[in-house]
Design an enzyme around this catalytic site. Structure first.
Site, PDB file in Angstrom:
ATOM      1  N   TYR A 108      41.386 -76.078  -1.956  1.00  0.00           N
ATOM      2  CA  TYR A 108      42.717 -76.494  -1.537  1.00  0.00           C
ATOM      3  C   TYR A 108      43.624 -75.278  -1.514  1.00  0.00           C
ATOM      4  O   TYR A 108      43.427 -74.312  -2.246  1.00  0.00           O
ATOM      5  CB  TYR A 108      43.288 -77.586  -2.447  1.00  0.00           C
ATOM      6  CG  TYR A 108      44.073 -77.082  -3.621  1.00  0.00           C
ATOM      7  CD1 TYR A 108      45.444 -76.812  -3.501  1.00  0.00           C
ATOM      8  CD2 TYR A 108      43.460 -76.856  -4.850  1.00  0.00           C
ATOM      9  CE1 TYR A 108      46.167 -76.337  -4.579  1.00  0.00           C
ATOM     10  CE2 TYR A 108      44.187 -76.387  -5.926  1.00  0.00           C
ATOM     11  CZ  TYR A 108      45.536 -76.120  -5.784  1.00  0.00           C
ATOM     12  OH  TYR A 108      46.261 -75.639  -6.835  1.00  0.00           O
TER      13      TYR A 108
ATOM     14  N   TRP B 222      48.436 -80.034 -12.935  1.00  0.00           N
ATOM     15  CA  TRP B 222      47.039 -80.429 -12.745  1.00  0.00           C
ATOM     16  C   TRP B 222      46.118 -79.236 -12.574  1.00  0.00           C
ATOM     17  O   TRP B 222      45.074 -79.137 -13.236  1.00  0.00           O
ATOM     18  CB  TRP B 222      46.931 -81.346 -11.515  1.00  0.00           C
ATOM     19  CG  TRP B 222      45.538 -81.830 -11.226  1.00  0.00           C
ATOM     20  CD1 TRP B 222      44.925 -82.917 -11.761  1.00  0.00           C
ATOM     21  CD2 TRP B 222      44.594 -81.241 -10.319  1.00  0.00           C
ATOM     22  NE1 TRP B 222      43.659 -83.051 -11.252  1.00  0.00           N
ATOM     23  CE2 TRP B 222      43.434 -82.035 -10.358  1.00  0.00           C
ATOM     24  CE3 TRP B 222      44.613 -80.141  -9.474  1.00  0.00           C
ATOM     25  CZ2 TRP B 222      42.302 -81.746  -9.602  1.00  0.00           C
ATOM     26  CZ3 TRP B 222      43.482 -79.845  -8.709  1.00  0.00           C
ATOM     27  CH2 TRP B 222      42.341 -80.642  -8.775  1.00  0.00           C
ATOM     28  N   ASP B 223      46.443 -78.302 -11.683  1.00  0.00           N
ATOM     29  CA  ASP B 223      45.533 -77.182 -11.443  1.00  0.00           C
ATOM     30  C   ASP B 223      45.490 -76.229 -12.633  1.00  0.00           C
ATOM     31  O   ASP B 223      44.444 -75.656 -12.944  1.00  0.00           O
ATOM     32  CB  ASP B 223      45.880 -76.434 -10.150  1.00  0.00           C
ATOM     33  CG  ASP B 223      47.357 -76.179  -9.982  1.00  0.00           C
ATOM     34  OD1 ASP B 223      48.144 -76.581 -10.860  1.00  0.00           O
ATOM     35  OD2 ASP B 223      47.733 -75.576  -8.961  1.00  0.00           O
ATOM     36  N   THR B 224      46.628 -76.066 -13.338  1.00  0.00           N
ATOM     37  CA  THR B 224      46.608 -75.248 -14.553  1.00  0.00           C
ATOM     38  C   THR B 224      45.670 -75.860 -15.583  1.00  0.00           C
ATOM     39  O   THR B 224      44.857 -75.163 -16.213  1.00  0.00           O
ATOM     40  CB  THR B 224      48.019 -75.124 -15.154  1.00  0.00           C
ATOM     41  OG1 THR B 224      48.862 -74.423 -14.247  1.00  0.00           O
ATOM     42  CG2 THR B 224      47.984 -74.381 -16.477  1.00  0.00           C
TER      43      THR B 224
END
Length: 655
Positions: free
Chosen positions: A148, A240-242
């Site tokens: 993404y 979320w990605d962290t």
């Protein structure tokens, strides 16, 4: 409701367990079928497509989109062109994960999906949040490499091949671009660059990450890593990605960070709700889960409970001269002091009873004895920590042992505090009216205006707290009568980010629970009467202690000054300027006793110190006894939260 458009490369599933079920013969038919739209009743848990093992792709690129009508078409075209430059035709797909847009993005994404079989479109009527949209798109994607990046294409697309190949080649399980690697630092406006560096520094410090940049919207995961991590990741918004990166490192996955050329685009403002409340709270939550909770044990809990009580006593010595306290106690009548201790002990079962009634109004049931212990423990914590951090202990306890969600737990504490403030302010107000009628108000005003130090500050704090309490009740009543969602409107004045909806929901539930507690006449009367009894006993305790010094005051004057001095002293304690309000209480109590009676400051201060010491010592002893008897210390309670059913409002039955 989620809608999916575009060619079908998978089969419809009824549950997540059917994800890898064989689907021979279904894939080709699905590709030739007309475009379908599936309505789902629960957008948070629904997806419409899965990838059969017979029809997997190499790469799935997800483009998270929210109101991107001006750029989404160009972004999709650029993405397809770049993928086509290094991947074979038919080995990749592009998914537009459109998250509750209210512009033309859904129409454009539908058109793109209809026109090109490499493009798919996922639509949600509700905002899922950035993380939620990504996770659900990845779950339904067909690729073995899941990619993404942000649709503004701030990261140079020439790095896309590097990103994909880091995963595709098996070199890494997770790959991420970085704007902060030495020698290749991106230029960012200070108003975003400084907070970004601070955020990444906090993540490295608290969460033990080795990465320099956790926020760059340019990441890829292997299917295996994503499936292993997604169940552990709780955030569905910007963290979320962290959290994916941090948990990947903790689980031993290979995480590759490489420098990228990046040009700042889009939002450059610091968002109070997203950046401070959202990201900050998630760092603390993840730190607790990864670094603190695994080290907790029953033995550690008991030792920490003992340490909590000892620390409370030690800190009290920093504010109170115990030599003076012992000297004053030697002068005081021990029988009357003991009577004061007995009266104060009577208030604690009433505190447990009141807290039971408050929780009952919110739909939860629990034993009075357990709740009295929980109150004892939290009040002991308040003697140790400023800012009433001990209240957090009670929120943990009732969640761990009763299954009460945190918003309801905090609302119950706030309701208790509101009733306390209203009761104390009312008691002080009634006595003040009496002093006004007898002409003593002018002398009181002269004494306060001429006061120095803690007394003057304490009275000023008491007035401010009284006004704030009345104002808070007014706001809650106003919101209850209004047709508008005042909470959401206020939060959205601070932020338009999707996280603002989540925060508004939590605050809205908090305010709603407060309104519920005070919303019925029976509930309001029950909690109100109990509050009056609790604080009357608190005043009577001080009255006995003051009487123990043989002040020689008429009974009416002794009662009046006790009610007024104790009420104002407790109002002063509300502002968290010292642990347990020690110092503020004594200052207000002494000032008012001296102003309203012929007693000297030495006697007034001695009575104030002894009164507060008696109450604090009883609290500490009761708190420690509750930790031992109920085994609900802070650390033990948090450890037990592992067994609490998440997302339910039903209490857990205790053994």
């Amino acid at each position: 409701m989620l809608l999916m458009s575009g060619p079908r490369r998978g089969t419809k599933r009824d549950s997540p367990s059917e994800r890898d079920a064989p689907a021979a013969g279904d894939a080709s038919a699905a590709r030739d079928a007309p475009v379908e739209h599936e309505d789902q009743s629960n957008a948070q848990s629904s997806e419409s497509n899965v990838r059969p093992s017979s029809d997997s792709l190499d790469v799935s690129v997800v483009l998270p989109a929210y109101n991107e009508e001006a750029t989404i078409e160009a972004t999709v075209e650029t993405t397809l062109r770049t993928l086509d430059s290094f991947l074979d035709s038919g080995t990749y797909e592009v998914i537009v994960a459109e998250d509750g847009c209210d512009d033309r993005t859904p129409e454009i994404a539908d058109r793109l999906a209809d026109a090109d079989d490499r493009v798919r479109h996922f639509h949600s009527d509700e905002r899922l949040g950035r993380g939620g949209a990504l996770e659900r798109a990845f779950e339904a994607a067909n690729g073995d490499v899941l990619v993404y990046f942000d649709t503004d294409l701030a990261t140079d697309m020439r790095h896309l091949e590097t990103l994909v190949e880091r995963i595709r080649s098996g070199e890494a399980d997770v790959a991420t671009g970085s704007r902060w690697l030495p020698g290749n630092v991106a230029e960012r406006p200070a108003k975003r660059g400084v907070p970004s560096r601070a955020y990444n520094g906090l993540v490295r410090t608290f969460l033990g990450s080795d990465l320099r940049d956790h926020q760059c919207g340019f990441k890829a995961f292997s299917r295996e890593a994503f499936e292993a991590l997604r169940e552990d990741v709780e955030d569905e918004h910007w963290f979320w990605d962290t959290e994916m990166l941090v948990r990947a490192q903790r689980k031993g996955y290979e995480v590759a960070e490489f420098p990228v050329d990046w040009t700042p685009k889009g939002d450059t403002k610091v968002d109070l709700v997203r950046d401070v409340l959202g990201m900050g709270s998630q760092i603390l939550r993840t730190w607790w889960q990864l670094s603190v909770r695994p080290r907790l044990s029953r033995r550690v809990g008991m030792v920490a409970g003992a340490g909590l009580a000892i620390l409370a006593l030690v800190l009290m010595t920093q504010y109170i001269d115990f030599g003076a306290v012992l000297s004053e106690m030697g002068e005081a009548d021990p029988v009357l002091v003991a009577a004061g201790v007995f009266v104060y002990l009577l208030s604690w079962p009433l505190r447990g009873l009141r807290y039971r009634d408050i929780l009952s109004e919110l739909g939860f049931r629990e034993r009075v004895s357990f709740l009295m212990g929980a109150v004892f423990i939290s009040q002991t914590g308040n003697l140790v920590f400023p800012a009433r951090a001990g209240d957090l202990i009670r929120a943990y306890v009732v969640k761990a042992r009763c299954g009460i969600p945190y918003p309801s737990g905090f609302a119950s504490l706030a309701a208790e505090r509101v009733f306390d403030l209203l009761t104390i302010a009312t008691m002080a107000g009634v006595v003040l009216i009496g002093y006004t009628v007898t002409g003593q108000t002018a002398e009181l005003a002269r004494t306060v205006v001429g006061a120095e130090g803690a007394g003057r500050v304490a009275v000023a704090v008491a007035v401010a707290v009284s006004l704030a309490a009345i104002g808070a009740v007014g706001v809650i009543a106003l919101s209850a009568r209004s047709d508008r969602d005042l909470v959401t409107a206020f939060v959205h004045r601070l932020s338009t980010d999707s996280y603002a909806d989540f925060v508004a929901g939590v605050i809205g539930r908090f305010v709603g629970d407060l309104q519920t507690v005070a919303g019925t006449r029976e509930g309001f009367a029950r909690v109100g009467v109990t509050s009056v009894l609790i604080w009357t006993l608190d005043v009577v305790t001080a009255l006995f202690v003051l009487a123990a010094f043989d002040p020689g005051l008429p009974a009416v004057e002794l009662v009046a000054v006790s009610f007024f001095a104790v009420s104002v002293g407790n109002l002063a304690k509300v502002l968290p300027l010292s642990p347990g309000g020690v110092g503020l209480y004594e200052g207000a109590f002494t000032l008012l006793v001296v102003a309203l009676t012929p007693l000297g400051p030495e006697l007034a201060l001695g009575a104030a110190v002894l009164d507060h010491a008696v109450k604090n010592i009883v609290t500490v002893i009761g708190g420690y006894a509750s930790m031992l008897g109920l085994n609900v210390s802070l650390t033990t309670a948090v450890e037990e939260t592992r067994d609490v059913r998440e997302g339910t409002d039903e209490p857990v039955t205790l053994d």
